[in-house]
Every structure is written in C-alpha cells, then in structure tokens.
Design a protein around this motif. Structure first.
Motif, PDB file in Angstrom:
ATOM      1  N   PRO A 112       0.829  -1.219   0.000  1.00  0.00           N
ATOM      2  CA  PRO A 112       0.000   0.000   0.000  1.00  0.00           C
ATOM      3  C   PRO A 112       0.855   1.258   0.000  1.00  0.00           C
ATOM      4  N   LYS A 117      -4.761   2.704   1.345  1.00  0.00           N
ATOM      5  CA  LYS A 117      -4.915   1.266   1.561  1.00  0.00           C
ATOM      6  C   LYS A 117      -4.674   0.483   0.282  1.00  0.00           C
ATOM      7  N   GLN A 118      -4.395   1.231  -0.800  1.00  0.00           N
ATOM      8  CA  GLN A 118      -4.180   0.596  -2.090  1.00  0.00           C
ATOM      9  C   GLN A 118      -2.719   0.668  -2.502  1.00  0.00           C
ATOM     10  N   SER A 119      -2.268  -0.383  -3.166  1.00  0.00           N
ATOM     11  CA  SER A 119      -0.930  -0.367  -3.752  1.00  0.00           C
ATOM     12  C   SER A 119      -0.979   0.336  -5.094  1.00  0.00           C
TER      13      SER A 119
END
Length: 341
Positions: A112, A117-119
């Motif tokens: 992330p 919360k995202q890659s």
C-alpha cells in the motif's frame, strides 16, 4: 513498424543480446569497479511472454529462484529472510542485513502506498477496469531519491512497467535503466511477464505482448567465459528444446499467492516435507502445485543434502522444469543410489 526485434521466447532475445554485446559492444565501462561491455538503448518484444524460460545447458537457469523471486514481488515483500535463502548473493546488497531497498520491486508495486490502503498495482488495475484504453497505467519503480545515496549498493534497475489493455489483450512495456544481460535479464523477464500475466487475469484480459527496453545493456567481463560457452552451445546444437509452459490459472488472486507462500515458508524453514501425493492434496491448481514441487526439491537439496532427490517429484514436474532442474543440480539427475539416471 516495430521499434524492437520480435521473438517468440525469452531465449531468442537473450541470445541475440549476448551476441550483440559480444560482437558489437559500443563501450567498455567500469561502473563501481565492474568491468563490462555495453550497448546503449536496446530492446525486444516477446509475442508469447509465457515462454519465459531459456533451455540452455550452459546457462543453467534456476527456476526455483525465478518462481521464488516472482512470489516475493507479488507479495510486496522486501525481506532478506525469504529471498536470501534462494539467492545468498543478494545479502550483499542490503544495508542493514534485514531488508532490501531499490531491488525489492514488489514492495514498491504491491505494498500500500503511503497514506492509502491501495498499492500502486491496485490503483492501476482500478484505473484500467474503468478506462480500458488509458495510457496512464504506468507503475514507476526507480525513485529520484535513490540518486542521493551514492554509496548504496541497492538501486533499482527497473524504471517502471507500463500496462496497456488493447483489443482484449494486456500488453506490457518494461523500461530498465540498466540490465546485466547474462545474470539479471532472465530473472527480470521471468518475473515481469509473470506480473503481466497476473495483471491480465485481474483485468479479465488475454495475455498480450511483452516489450523490454534497456538504457545500459551490458555483460560483465567476469562472465565472458560463460557467455562464450552459452553462445557456442546455441550455435552448435541441432535444435533448441521446446517445452511450452501452461497459462497461469484464471482463478489466481492475492489469496492464491498467500497460499503458495505458506507452503514455501514451511519448506524453506524445513518444518514440513512433501511428496508428490501430498502436494496434489493441498488444494492448489496444478499450475501452482508445480511451484511447490520446486520448493520441496530445493528443500531436499539444501536441508537433506541427499545423493538424489525424490524421483516421484521429478516425474511429476512439467518436462521443461525437470530439464532445468536436472542441469542445474546433479542430484536431480541422479538415481536413488546416487548413480546417473
């Protein structure tokens, strides 16, 4: 008009670049004390990125490391504990003996991003699901801050990966600031085409072409003898071995990678030992069973140190993987009594 030579497999591209650098080197460099021959600004395209393994006896490609490195990337890891088991030489690139920096491409791609919360990878997949013809699906890896520490032994060679969905297929373009053609190229193409195939599955697309561009393509002088043997083998053999490799299953997702890595850790730490029957009962797709078989064979080589590995596992391996294992490690070509098969 294509801007890069096209090959059906990585082996053809690898041999072509070795010949180019051996016969038509543009420069002789000594970056950080490593004497090397170099050509600048080269590339190639693979029409079938699944054919990512070279079958050259003199090169002795290591499929165990290649799958381990790919899984290490896909899991977003940067620890030496795992990758150092398969490639002890990578420990020299760590500044703290615990983790890697620039060369841990998966940590940049799949962990992330700060404050989210995202890659990066997740963000690009979401973008491309909503805007299929986008040109913005670029995943940068090399960071400008890496230029600040001139003493760091671990700077990213990968500049970035560009995902391009077109006409129902996912194409990918890789940009490398530098590539060691004999040692690094094969592992890089293996891992990056696996990432491409994994991305294609997440996007519901077929696998397209893979294009690889290199700023500094070089062969270190210390590897010149092996390169000569590889080229001599390629020039003298009547035909190259042909072992088409299967497609990654469409069910592959993050949980699949985590499941395979659970078994990888148990085998790496010698907590468990498997035979072919055990592996068939793990609930994995046959494609990923093959990877666990490789890890078990490597466990036997590293921990058991027997005169010969389990012949049942070798017999259950994909023929191409078995061919590579038998040439990389003599114990994989030995009968149970230690004699050659």
């Amino acid at each position: 008009m294509l801007t890069a030579p096209t090959f059906s497999s990585v082996e053809g591209a690898y041999l072509a670049l070795l010949r180019l650098t051996t016969e038509e080197a543009e420069h002789h460099i000594a970056a950080r004390g490593n004497e090397a021959r170099e050509v600048i600004g080269v590339g190639f395209r693979l029409t079938d990125p699944r054919q990512r393994l070279p079958y050259l006896a003199e090169r002795k490609a290591n499929p165990v490391f290649q799958f381990a490195e790919t899984l290490w990337y896909l899991a977003g890891r940067r620890d030496l504990e795992m990758i150092g088991y398969y490639a002890p030489s990578m420990r020299a690139s760590s500044t703290d003996g615990i983790r890697l920096g620039g060369s841990a491409y998966g940590h940049t791609l799949f962990s992330p991003a700060s404050g989210t919360k995202q890659s990066q990878f997740d963000q690009v997949v979401e973008l491309l699901l909503n805007e299929p013809d986008s040109k913005r699906g670029y995943l940068p890896v090399f960071k400008s801050k890496e230029l600040a520490d001139r003493e760091s032994p671990d700077v990213a060679c990968l500049a970035g990966l560009h995902l391009l969905p077109r006409d129902g297929q996912l194409h990918m373009v890789c940009n490398m600031r530098a590539n060691d053609l004999d040692c690094g190229l094969l592992s890089d193409v293996f891992s990056f085409t696996m990432i491409q195939e994994y991305a294609a599955i997440q996007l519901g697309l077929e696998l397209g072409t893979y294009t690889h561009f290199i700023g500094s393509a070089h062969v270190n002088d210390r590897d010149s003898e092996r390169v000569k043997r590889v080229l001599d083998e390629a020039n003298s053999r009547p035909a190259a071995p042909d072992f088409p490799f299967p497609a990654m299953p469409e069910s592959t997702e993050g949980a699949t990678i985590a499941h395979v890595l659970q078994h990888e850790e148990a085998l790496r730490t010698n907590q468990l030992r498997y035979n072919a029957e055990h592996i068939h009962g793990l609930g994995l797709d046959p494609y990923w069973e093959q990877v666990v078989m490789l890890f078990e064979l490597y466990r036997q080589i590293q921990h058991d140190q027997t005169a010969a590995v389990d012949p049942g596992l070798l017999d259950a391996l994909h023929p191409g993987l078995r061919w590579l294992m038998e040439r990389k490690w003599p114990v994989c070509a030995a009968a149970p009594d230690g004699s050659l098969r």
